[in-house]
Design a protein around this motif. Structure first.
Motif, PDB file in Angstrom:
ATOM      1  N   ARG A 277     171.165  89.037  64.588  1.00  0.00           N
ATOM      2  CA  ARG A 277     170.192  89.488  63.603  1.00  0.00           C
ATOM      3  C   ARG A 277     170.066  91.013  63.550  1.00  0.00           C
ATOM      4  NH1 ARG A 277     166.653  85.522  62.135  1.00  0.00           N
ATOM      5  NH2 ARG A 277     166.910  83.491  63.131  1.00  0.00           N
TER       6      ARG A 277
ATOM      7  N   PRO B 275     170.295  93.394  61.226  1.00  0.00           N
ATOM      8  CA  PRO B 275     169.459  94.103  60.253  1.00  0.00           C
ATOM      9  C   PRO B 275     167.981  94.016  60.596  1.00  0.00           C
ATOM     10  CG  PRO B 275     171.048  92.678  59.144  1.00  0.00           C
ATOM     11  CD  PRO B 275     171.104  92.341  60.598  1.00  0.00           C
ATOM     12  N   GLU B 276     167.553  92.821  60.997  1.00  0.00           N
ATOM     13  CA  GLU B 276     166.149  92.635  61.350  1.00  0.00           C
ATOM     14  C   GLU B 276     165.781  93.522  62.536  1.00  0.00           C
ATOM     15  OE1 GLU B 276     165.316  88.541  61.942  1.00  0.00           O
ATOM     16  OE2 GLU B 276     163.245  88.833  62.601  1.00  0.00           O
ATOM     17  N   ARG B 277     166.605  93.513  63.552  1.00  0.00           N
ATOM     18  CA  ARG B 277     166.334  94.321  64.745  1.00  0.00           C
ATOM     19  C   ARG B 277     166.358  95.805  64.421  1.00  0.00           C
ATOM     20  NH1 ARG B 277     166.745  91.251  69.439  1.00  0.00           N
ATOM     21  NH2 ARG B 277     167.648  89.172  69.183  1.00  0.00           N
TER      22      ARG B 277
ATOM     23  N   ALA C 257     165.683  97.194  61.607  1.00  0.00           N
ATOM     24  CA  ALA C 257     164.513  97.544  60.803  1.00  0.00           C
ATOM     25  C   ALA C 257     163.278  97.719  61.685  1.00  0.00           C
ATOM     26  CB  ALA C 257     164.265  96.471  59.742  1.00  0.00           C
ATOM     27  N   LEU C 258     163.121  96.829  62.639  1.00  0.00           N
ATOM     28  CA  LEU C 258     161.973  96.922  63.538  1.00  0.00           C
ATOM     29  C   LEU C 258     162.055  98.197  64.379  1.00  0.00           C
ATOM     30  CD1 LEU C 258     161.913  93.172  64.492  1.00  0.00           C
ATOM     31  CD2 LEU C 258     159.948  94.407  63.528  1.00  0.00           C
TER      32      LEU C 258
ATOM     33  N   GLY D  99     163.684 100.834  63.659  1.00  0.00           N
ATOM     34  CA  GLY D  99     163.477 101.959  62.756  1.00  0.00           C
ATOM     35  C   GLY D  99     162.014 102.191  62.449  1.00  0.00           C
ATOM     36  N   SER D 100     161.259 101.116  62.319  1.00  0.00           N
ATOM     37  CA  SER D 100     159.832 101.283  62.011  1.00  0.00           C
ATOM     38  C   SER D 100     159.119 102.022  63.137  1.00  0.00           C
ATOM     39  CB  SER D 100     159.174  99.925  61.748  1.00  0.00           C
ATOM     40  OG  SER D 100     158.848  99.264  62.963  1.00  0.00           O
TER      41      SER D 100
ATOM     42  N   TYR E  49     163.165  95.279  70.838  1.00  0.00           N
ATOM     43  CA  TYR E  49     163.636  94.979  69.487  1.00  0.00           C
ATOM     44  C   TYR E  49     165.133  94.684  69.477  1.00  0.00           C
ATOM     45  CZ  TYR E  49     159.176  96.543  67.567  1.00  0.00           C
ATOM     46  OH  TYR E  49     157.849  96.667  67.258  1.00  0.00           O
TER      47      TYR E  49
ATOM     48  N   PRO F 208     164.479  86.445  69.695  1.00  0.00           N
ATOM     49  CA  PRO F 208     163.652  86.531  68.493  1.00  0.00           C
ATOM     50  C   PRO F 208     162.556  85.463  68.526  1.00  0.00           C
ATOM     51  CG  PRO F 208     165.980  86.193  67.947  1.00  0.00           C
ATOM     52  CD  PRO F 208     165.842  86.009  69.412  1.00  0.00           C
TER      53      PRO F 208
ATOM     54  N   GLY G 137     154.265 103.205  61.418  1.00  0.00           N
ATOM     55  CA  GLY G 137     155.675 103.037  61.096  1.00  0.00           C
ATOM     56  C   GLY G 137     155.939 101.732  60.378  1.00  0.00           C
TER      57      GLY G 137
ATOM     58  N   SER H 176     157.291 101.446  56.616  1.00  0.00           N
ATOM     59  CA  SER H 176     158.557 100.764  56.360  1.00  0.00           C
ATOM     60  C   SER H 176     158.400  99.571  55.438  1.00  0.00           C
ATOM     61  CB  SER H 176     159.165 100.293  57.687  1.00  0.00           C
ATOM     62  OG  SER H 176     159.342 101.376  58.561  1.00  0.00           O
TER      63      SER H 176
ATOM     64  N   VAL I 218     161.555  98.454  53.325  1.00  0.00           N
ATOM     65  CA  VAL I 218     162.751  98.072  54.079  1.00  0.00           C
ATOM     66  C   VAL I 218     162.922  96.549  53.990  1.00  0.00           C
ATOM     67  CG1 VAL I 218     163.850  98.064  56.343  1.00  0.00           C
ATOM     68  CG2 VAL I 218     162.421 100.006  55.658  1.00  0.00           C
TER      69      VAL I 218
ATOM     70  N   PRO J 243     164.433  93.843  55.394  1.00  0.00           N
ATOM     71  CA  PRO J 243     164.140  92.815  56.404  1.00  0.00           C
ATOM     72  C   PRO J 243     162.653  92.720  56.721  1.00  0.00           C
ATOM     73  CG  PRO J 243     165.966  94.216  57.120  1.00  0.00           C
ATOM     74  CD  PRO J 243     165.371  94.858  55.906  1.00  0.00           C
ATOM     75  N   LEU J 244     161.946  93.817  56.635  1.00  0.00           N
ATOM     76  CA  LEU J 244     160.520  93.811  56.953  1.00  0.00           C
ATOM     77  C   LEU J 244     159.692  93.238  55.808  1.00  0.00           C
ATOM     78  CD1 LEU J 244     160.165  97.253  58.747  1.00  0.00           C
ATOM     79  CD2 LEU J 244     160.405  94.981  59.751  1.00  0.00           C
TER      80      LEU J 244
ATOM     81  N   ARG K 147     155.953  85.868  61.774  1.00  0.00           N
ATOM     82  CA  ARG K 147     157.121  86.359  62.509  1.00  0.00           C
ATOM     83  C   ARG K 147     156.936  87.822  62.893  1.00  0.00           C
ATOM     84  NH1 ARG K 147     162.069  84.359  63.308  1.00  0.00           N
ATOM     85  NH2 ARG K 147     163.736  85.818  63.847  1.00  0.00           N
TER      86      ARG K 147
ATOM     87  N   TRP L 124     156.935  89.539  66.659  1.00  0.00           N
ATOM     88  CA  TRP L 124     157.771  90.663  67.083  1.00  0.00           C
ATOM     89  C   TRP L 124     156.920  91.800  67.643  1.00  0.00           C
ATOM     90  CZ3 TRP L 124     162.523  91.143  68.493  1.00  0.00           C
ATOM     91  CH2 TRP L 124     163.574  90.431  67.881  1.00  0.00           C
TER      92      TRP L 124
END
Lengths: 188, 188
Positions: free
Chosen positions: A134, A136-138, A140-141, A143-144, A180, A185, B148, B152, B158, B160-161, B168, B172
């Motif tokens: 996953r 992209p999901e990781r 994005a998190l 990155g946030s 992350y 997940p 953040g 995002s 973004v 995925p977010l 979910r 996380w």
DNA sequence: CCCATAAGTCAACAGCTGTTGACCTGACTG
DNA sequence: CAGTCAGGTCAACAGCTGTTGACTTATGGG
């Protein structure tokens, strides 16, 4: 006292671009005028348009940069953070373009889109090697959290974060990034 | 078909304030004009100034709000996240003022200061009961992750977010908040 | 030394912005 | 029914913005 008022076109262009980066990073796209930037360089506003076509063109160039993220494929997982964190600090603190883009991205749609590109074309691929799944999901998190930190520390200037030194900040943040990147997940 | 063109002053004032919140939240302080807002309400721009003194005054009122954070003193530690996370979502998704303030805070100094006030006067005290020690530091870190995430998900969008549902996302994020709130701080 | 040309200036434009003060008007009150 | 006054309009302002095209000036190659 030789009159050095004239310089090469490329030197002037570069000076304008530098001044623009600093201004845009400090005050944001909308609050900086072409006249401001020209004034910093000591040049007529018309030069800015001559060399960059428009204010938008200048900004696009000022906010273009490369994260140059290292390939995590070569790095053993337990050293990910030792590689990533110094890199992030270096980007934030030596690259006015990044702050400029962040400031603009909250109101300017093109800048927001460019910020997304940064994620999908640079961050996500670089982390793909590190994430178990996953990606992209990781990414994005992760990155946030990074964006929130930059926003709080360098833009808003939240006192506890400004005062904290890089090492302590790294020690706080690293477990989060690891979470992350590698944690199981949430269920389904 | 009775001509209801006239309304009470307070109704008009409220309508302007509502329209302002929506506009400021969606486009940011600098990109919204007094004429835009007046147009949304179907009123002359002069009314905006009449009722709010200036554009700045209108924004100050539009971006004023209360987080109404619950007192964590009454809550057992293992339930902190069950209380906090829904509250955060509720603020972000039902309170245009917050987005307006966030968008403005990246370029407007007064807005940035107001955002800091929010931290020191509302977030930090509310978390003081939950944090084992070093409340300001922990609150700032927690806030950076929250900001953040808002940035995002709601501002940059973004993918995925945006696509992830609240549950979910909570799963996380909750461990991260717990980390900032209760983990042993980095050495010395 | 001269002059073509690169480098830069200048004044002005059209459009938009927040804000102002004078004016209008419909509805309630006496 | 006359008049007051809250609620609202209107036109205009001064300032600033990005951008343009015509003009000027220094400089380096023939």
């Amino acid at each position: 006292m030789s009159t050095n008022r004239r310089r090469s076109a490329s030197a002037t262009r570069a000076a304008i671009l530098d001044a623009a980066r600093v201004r845009f990073a400090a005050e944001g796209l909308d609050r900086v005028t072409v006249r401001d930037i020209a004034g910093d360089v000591g040049v007529d506003p018309a030069m800015v348009i001559r060399y960059f076509g428009s204010k938008e063109g200048l900004f696009a160039e000022a906010a273009r940069f490369d994260l140059e993220l290292p390939d995590l494929g070569d790095v053993p997982p337990e050293e990910f953070m030792d590689v990533l964190m110094p890199h992030f600090f270096s980007v934030w603190e030596n690259n006015a373009g990044f702050l400029a883009l962040l400031r603009a991205a909250t109101t300017d749609k093109k800048s927001a889109a460019k910020m997304l590109d940064l994620f999908t074309e640079q961050v996500a691929p670089a982390l793909a090697a590190a994430a178990v799944d996953r990606a992209p999901e990781r990414a994005a998190l992760l990155g946030s959290q990074m964006l929130g930190l930059v926003l709080s520390r360098y833009v808003l200037g939240v006192p506890p974060l400004v005062e904290m030194d890089r090492e302590r900040l790294r020690d706080w943040i690293a477990p989060v990034l690891r979470h992350y990147l590698t944690a199981e997940p949430p269920s389904a």
